[in-house]
Scaffold this active site. Structure first.
Site, short mmCIF file in Angstrom:
data_model
loop_
_atom_site.label_atom_id
_atom_site.label_comp_id
_atom_site.label_asym_id
_atom_site.label_seq_id
_atom_site.Cartn_x
_atom_site.Cartn_y
_atom_site.Cartn_z
N SER A 126 10.98 -6.44 -40.22
CA SER A 126 10.86 -5.21 -39.11
C SER A 126 11.33 -4.09 -39.79
O SER A 126 12.19 -4.01 -40.64
CB SER A 126 11.55 -5.53 -37.88
N TYR A 130 19.45 -7.87 -33.24
CA TYR A 130 18.31 -7.83 -33.70
C TYR A 130 17.98 -7.09 -35.12
O TYR A 130 17.30 -7.54 -36.04
CB TYR A 130 17.21 -7.19 -32.94
#
Length: 152
Positions: free
Chosen positions: A34, A47
């Site tokens: 990501s 995250y």
């Protein structure tokens, strides 16, 4: 759960698959990272940490598997419309949907298309790292949201 999925899951699957690729003398590993793996943002500590780990693992894995002829590609998307926002906001669908207000985000199909493209490249060619963004996003903190035009 994020560490278990994004880090441990990646390592467990790789531990099973990579030796088979090494034995075959070829293969291609795709890790889904990501932009959060290099651009931390507020309220995203775990995250972002898990995706930083995916980024580091991908880079190290590429070096470790280089002599075995195994390609490693990390796909690092920006905004993708998935269930991620709903999980992040603990099932609050209204709040999750607001993440995408005024933006046409990427889709799972977009990510799959990028992987398919990289997978079909000649054996001598590898994409190490692919950053994919919606055209309305330039980074974790830069998103152009189009507002709905009022008609008379």
């Amino acid at each position: 759960a994020m560490i278990d999925t994004n880090v441990k899951g990646l390592l467990y699957v790789t531990r099973v698959i990579a030796p088979k690729m090494v034995a075959a003398g070829r293969g291609h590993i795709f890790n889904i990272g990501s932009i959060a793996g290099t651009e931390a943002y507020e309220n995203g500590a775990v995250y972002c940490a898990s995706k930083h780990a995916v980024h580091a693992i991908s880079q190290s894995m590429r070096a470790d598997l280089l002599s075995a002829g195994i390609k490693v590609t990390e796909i690092r998307p920006g905004m993708v419309e998935t269930e991620f926002s709903e999980v992040r906001f603990h099932g609050d669908k209204k709040r999750a949907d607001a993440v995408y207000d005024g933006v046409e985000p990427l889709t799972g199909a977009d990510i799959a298309e990028a992987i398919a493209w990289a997978a079909q490249l000649p054996a001598h060619m590898n994409v190490n790292d692919m950053v994919l963004m919606p055209s309305q996003q330039a980074g974790a903190y830069y998103t152009h949201r189009k507002t709905k035009q009022k008609t008379l």
